[in-house]
Design an enzyme around this catalytic site. Structure first.
Site, PDB file in Angstrom:
ATOM      1  CG  ASP A 426      98.634  -5.910  52.502  1.00 18.96           C
ATOM      2  OD1 ASP A 426      99.119  -5.792  53.625  1.00 18.96           O
ATOM      3  OD2 ASP A 426      97.827  -6.605  52.538  1.00 18.96           O
ATOM      4  CG  ASP A 875      94.725  -9.285  51.516  1.00 18.07           C
ATOM      5  OD1 ASP A 875      94.653 -10.555  52.204  1.00 18.07           O
ATOM      6  OD2 ASP A 875      95.376  -8.329  52.113  1.00 18.07           O
ATOM      7  CG  ASP A 879      95.106  -3.741  54.240  1.00 15.26           C
ATOM      8  OD1 ASP A 879      96.170  -3.584  54.285  1.00 15.26           O
ATOM      9  OD2 ASP A 879      95.030  -5.309  53.642  1.00 15.26           O
TER      10      ASP A 879
END
Length: 1193
Positions: A426, A875, A879
């Site tokens: 990410d 995070d 995700d």
């Protein structure tokens, strides 16, 4: 009872997305149907209907076992492993006459191994049990039949109970909020245990129940709730409250979830709706996907190979035994008369040799069982747990700022960390800090802000290395020194520098009225709540997102300070552009139309002191520009250009607009909006969005904001090192393509020597079809366009490879950039293979505008398509899908909460720690586990085949070569501890050298240390060692006078001598294999050898009925004999010679990566780019050094 606060802010009025008075019609039809059948009788325990409903109690159990099922269930878990089933069968057969050894000698080691693993399971489950006991026995106050609150335990709660929860207490079940210590029934809730988020959530009761403030008012409270059945959805709740003959709609705003905590509120009253395992948090408590490492899966195949070998040699032995047995009686002659073939049992019967051979086959299966390492699984589990402890306690991965260490949340995947081929990451909060800073803005077509972002610095570097055009860098900062230490603003969230509008100078700008409106929107259009520190006189803000906080802070710093909020108003200290003085202005707050991912915008409707109705709106440019009125587009072209340049500089942008509303139009819209809000249907949000959409039209553009989400410290260096380690890195982000590409340059994901392959749907043909609205034709054309672009990309790569082969130069690296729409088509079944082929041939891949579902699909495609190890890192909650889909999920414990961490296998606080996690711990763990397993099989084959050679020597009679207890203790005591020490402590090179020479990591990526040739090589080493040990020992001692009286060697002496050679050989082999000695390894290796002598000495002193062949053999026969010691020395040296010769040759002529580093380290010289290194490593090493030089200049 504590006094109830009066005249508090009615925060429920702030949020128009709250529960309003019901207006039921057909919308209520789903309540009572399938999925919406739950009925709760509130504060009515004596109702006969309650007994019939028979809902679950509030007792919760998270344990895997109970006292009744622990033994059967844990035994089932142990015997799911094939090796353990084999040993169980052997243990059962050991009680039969077929066994070549005593039953106890095989049962005892099995009990030790199984018992140790079961004990570990029991300890882990007991910890869970203690947590359950603590949770179930917490105290809560329940409204009793005596009309007073009495304390009871959580586990005794029932559905419908009315309870009181005080400040800082956890909610014991899912509750319907009735009222709180605030007049309007609001309360603050912390949901960290549910979703990991630390920001407080605002909940509020229905107006009809908000007045239930004391025990007396609760006496007559009776109501019925009809709602959805138990489900795992944390973010929705649909139900109705039947109270005093009326029905009221219920939403998530009235639901308080179990394990969340009451904050900043003295108390609340609530009714239990869901209990125990019906609560939403327990419905979500599913086991994470089961992940097994590639080494573990390959280990199963090795076990099957050893089983096949075991069956094969048993079959060979039984065939020879049958042949020899049949020949013992031939034409009435007894060939081996001393065996008395005329007077035998069924196990040796020359008249029935086939039956004797079959029975011998069963005996051989037990005898050669030492080929299968009984202690392998438990040893690996111990090693992995200890490796995880080292990871958890590594201070180099401890982030002091947030007091968060690295954490291995599972120990099953340690070695996978050393084999990562592809990282899927990410961006926001993972590569960046997710701590927004207001850095630039465009107002009335004029750009403001002279700060320089990380991306702009990277763009300037690109320009200084030959790039002709640097679109992303504004002209006023191109001449700045990019290496100057950035003087950061002491104000968190504000890094804006421009003397034209700071310090009140904006009043002198040409469009000062528009600047005033612009910052007024920032100060009013939000849901933040001010927190005034009366001692210091400072104001901080509780905002739903870092972006929103940055906007409010920017407005404050530029003269529009938001300082107070009530249920109906927002107050500002404003700098008046006409008088230049600070004035207080109060705006009446009418509605807040909140931001959502589908709307991509947020609006507030306020009434100013001049009685003007204003709609203030901010949102993504992709949805805002189409909503502008004809008169509101004055600065559209300039603003679009600025937004584009801001995006190229890696900034996140929002368009700022406003509109003045007509009273009549507003009244008509408000009626429609409130009606949509009051409906109770599954698609209520769609109706609300549609109503909001109608008012957010004909807007006037004021400008755009640009906030920077700064790169985390060390990200570019970390990515460079990982790339040099042979790891491909993909970034999956929701950002625009321009932003993602330039962030890619800033963090070294993209390099100036890379060729970019861009796949998008921005061609004129596609855009014209979009305007026509023909969805079928658009989909078909888009698919063809993506196919063509993928083909062209593959052709580029193929051509580049051919050119590099012809010129014998290094191949050109490619970077693939693809947007979200194109990605959807690329993941089509017909295209995904060609897309994957293109992507894996690129050094870096960036997927822009990716949804959470797309992230998970891409991760799955890479994992299954390449068959190599993938790692996902993120995070946020968006995700979680890709973290669970990847072979290894790494969660960043950042500011987006802990959902990613809770779904991960490993957790770290900063992206840069990934470098050490992989290059150091990953490399070590992979090497240790691979070496450990190979050595395990080596030592068991070396031992097991001596049994086979002895069998052959003894005409496959079924006679064991060693004493029963020698064999039983071989894996448990004499050879197991050195292997565990290897798995925990061994290092081929130090941590510093692992980081200095990242190409060492390629050993894991290429699976050098656990490849089939290497595994079979270790097995062959074991076979060779067994041949040398057996034949040299036998030929050295059998025909020699061993005792002083001239007596030759008997069976007892032979088995001790040969066993001594085996113990010395396998332990010295370990000493040769270890690269990094500690006192622990010395203690375990030499201690195991010494323990063998101590054991045989003590065991030999026991009575002959117990010690059998070991009786006094060491003291009386072996120790006094010089031949025993000479043979041991000679055989051990000869047995170690093949491995020693091979490693000497390999280290000199075909060195592995760690061999090169070790040799150069011993010589005290640096590694040069020479023929010793593979071509892919040399190219990356050259590039890496060039980048380091550039950074130093």
């Amino acid at each position: 009872m504590p006094e109830r606060p009066r005249k508090r802010i009615h925060f429920s009025k702030l949020y128009t997305f709250s529960c309003l008075k019901s207006s039921f019609g057909d919308d209520h039809s789903q309540i009572g149907q399938k999925g919406y059948s739950r009925v709760v009788y509130c504060n009515d325990p004596d109702n006969p209907e309650v007994v019939q409903l028979n809902y679950r109690g509030n007792y919760v159990s998270t344990t895997k076992y109970t006292a009744f099922n622990f033994i059967p269930k844990s035994l089932f878990e142990q015997f799911r492993r094939v090796a353990n089933i084999y040993f169980l069968i052997v243990a059962c057969l050991s009680f039969s006459p077929l066994a070549p050894y005593t039953a106890l000698s095989i049962v005892a080691p099995l009990l030790v191994v199984i018992g140790a693993t079961m004990a570990k399971e029991a300890v882990e489950d007991w910890r869970r049990r203690k947590q359950d006991i603590e949770s179930n026995n917490r105290k809560v106050k329940v409204y009793s039949k005596n009309y007073a609150f009495v304390e009871t335990r959580w586990k005794k709660l029932r559905v419908g109970d009315l309870i009181k929860v005080s400040k800082d207490e956890y909610f014991p079940a899912d509750l319907l909020l009735l009222s709180s210590s605030y007049d309007d029934g609001v309360c603050y809730v912390e949901t960290m245990n549910l979703d990991g988020e630390t920001n407080l959530k605002l909940k509020h009761a229905l107006e009809v129940t908000a007045q239930l403030h004391d025990e007396k008012s609760l006496q007559k409270f009776r109501a019925m709730v009809k709602c959805e059945d138990p489900n795992e959805n944390l973010y929705s709740f649909i139900g109705t409250l039947h109270y005093e003959g009326k029905e009221y709609p219920l939403s998530l705003q009235q639901l308080l979830l179990r394990d969340s905590k009451l904050k900043n509120t003295e108390y609340i009253y609530g009714v239990v709706v869901f209990t125990g395992h019906d609560t939403k948090v327990m419905q979500n408590a599913t086991d994470p996907p089961s992940k097994r490492s590639k080494i573990e899966r390959k280990m199963d195949k090795i076990i099957y190979i050893l089983f096949s070998t075991l069956v094969l040699i048993s079959f060979i032995g039984s065939v020879f035994f049958g042949i020899e047995t049949k020949r013992d009686i031939s034409a009435g002659n007894h060939r081996r008369w001393y065996l008395r073939p005329d007077n035998t049992t069924v196990f040796y019967d020359p008249t029935r040799p086939t039956l004797a051979a079959i029975l011998h086959f069963l005996t051989a299966l037990m005898l050669y069982g030492y080929l299968i390492p009984i202690s392998l699984y438990v040893s690996i589990e111990i090693v992995k747990v200890l490796q995880s402890i080292f990871i958890n306690h590594d201070l180099e991965m401890y982030y002091e700022e947030t007091d968060r260490p690295a954490r291995a949340r599972t120990s099953n995947l340690n070695e996978e960390l050393g084999q990562i081929d592809t990282i899927l990451s990410d961006k926001t909060g993972t590569l960046t800090c997710n701590s927004m800073e207001f850095i630039k803005c465009s107002i009335a077509g004029t750009p403001y802000g002279r700060g320089m972002t990380e991306v702009e610095k990277a763009l300037v570097r690109r320009g200084s290395h030959g790039e002709t055009e640097i679109d992303g860098v504004s002209s006023d900062i191109r001449g700045q020194n990019i290496d100057e230490e950035d003087s950061r603003s002491p104000i968190k969230g504000f890094n804006f520098k421009d003397e034209r509008i700071t310090n009140g100078q904006w009043v002198n700008e040409p469009h000062s009225d528009i600047i005033q409106k612009f910052y007024r929107v920032l100060a009013l259009c939000h849901t933040a709540i001010p927190d005034v520190d009366e001692e210091l006189g400072e104001i901080s803000y509780e905002a739903e997102s870092p972006d929103e906080a940055a906007f409010v802070i920017a407005a404050r710093e530029l003269g529009f300070e938001f300082f107070s909020r009530t249920q109906t108003s927002i107050s500002l200290h404003e700098l008046d552009h006409e008088s230049g003085k600070k004035v207080d202005r109060v705006y009446k707050l009418l509605h807040v139309l909140e931001f959502s991912s589908s709307r991509k915008r947020m609006s507030v409707i306020v009434r100013n002191e001049e009685n003007h109705l204003l709609l203030l709106c901010k949102g993504a440019d992709s949805v805002m520009f189409e909503r502008l009125s004809q008169d509101g587009r004055q600065f559209e072209a300039e603003t679009k250009a600025h937004i584009k340049s801001y995006a190229e500089a890696g900034l996140r942008t929002l368009a700022i607009t406003y509109r003045e509303l007509d009273e009549r139009e507003y009244k008509l819209w408000e009626g429609e909006f409130l009606k949509a809000k009051a409906s109770v249907v599954a698609d209520r949000d769609v109706l609300v969005d549609a109503a909001a959409d109608k008012i957010e039209r004909d807007l006037i553009l004021l400008g755009a904001t640009a906030v920077e989400d700064r790169l985390q410290k060390g990200v570019p260096e970390c990515i460079s090192k990982l790339a040099l380690a042979g790891i491909k890195i993909w970034v999956l982000t929701g950002d625009k393509m321009e932003t993602a590409v330039n962030i890619g340059y800033a963090c070294s994901l993209l390099r100036q020597d890379m060729k970019q392959i861009v796949i998008n749907l921005d061609s004129s043909d596609i855009l014209s079809l979009e305007k026509q609205g023909d969805k079928e034709a658009l989909a078909k054309a888009s698919l063809e366009s993506i196919k063509k672009q993928i083909r062209e990309g593959l052709f580029q790569i193929k051509s580049a490879k051919e050119d590099s082969n012809m010129t014998k130069e290094g191949s050109v690296a490619f970077g693939l950039i693809i947007d979200g729409k194109s990605l959807d088509f690329s993941l089509n079944k017909n295209l995904e293979k060609s897309f994957l082929e293109l992507a894996v041939n690129c050094a870096s891949v960036i997927c822009c505008r990716s949804s959470p579902k797309q992230k998970a699909r891409v991760t799955r495609l890479v994992k299954l398509g390449t068959g190599k190890t993938t790692l996902s890192i993120g995070d946020g909650a968006n995700d979680v899908g890709m973290l669970q889909e990847a072979d290894i999920g790494v969660g960043i414990s950042g500011v987006e909460g802990m959902q990613a961490v809770m779904a991960s296998d490993f957790a770290i606080a900063q992206f840069r720690f990934l470098e050490r996690l992989l290059l150091v711990h990953g490399h070590w763990c992979y090497r240790r586990i691979a070496m450990m397993i190979c050595y395990f099989f080596y030592k068991n084959i070396a031992f097991g085949f001596t049994l086979f050679w002895f069998e052959a020597y003894a005409s496959f009679s079924g006679q064991a070569a060693y004493n029963d207890w020698y064999m039983s203790f071989y894996n448990v005591f004499f050879t197991s501890l050195p292997v565990i020490a290897l798995g925990v402590f061994d290092q081929d090179v130090s941590a510093q050298l692992c980081l200095k020479y990242p190409f060492l990591y390629l050993e894991g990526v290429e699976d050098v240390l656990f490849s089939w040739p290497r595994i079979l090589g270790w097995m062959l080493n074991g076979v060779i060692g067994s041949v040398i040990i057996f034949f040299l020992t036998c030929n050295s001692v059998l025909h020699q006078a061993f005792r002083r009286n001239g007596q030759v060697v008997d069976f007892e002496i032979l088995d001790v001598t040969m066993y001594t050679c085996v113990v010395w050989t396998v332990n010295c082999q370990m000493a040769l294999s270890i690269n990094y000695f500690t006192w622990i390894q010395h203690f375990f290796i030499w201690g195991s050898i010494i323990f063998w002598y101590i054991f045989v000495l003590i065991y030999g002193y026991l009575s002959p009925s117990v010690s059998t062949t070991a009786y006094m053999v060491l003291v009386e026969a072996c120790v006094p004999s010089g031949l025993y010691w000479l043979v041991t020395l000679f055989v051990v040296i000869c047995a170690l010679l093949p491995y020693f010769s091979y490693r000497s040759f390999q280290t000199r002529f075909r060195p592995m990566y760690h061999d090169i580093i070790q040799r150069k380290q011993s010589e005290g010289s640096e590694i040069e780019i020479s023929e010793e290194l593979p071509k892919r490593v040399k190219g990356k090493l050259i590039h890496f050094r060039e980048r380091l030089k550039q950074r130093e200049l």
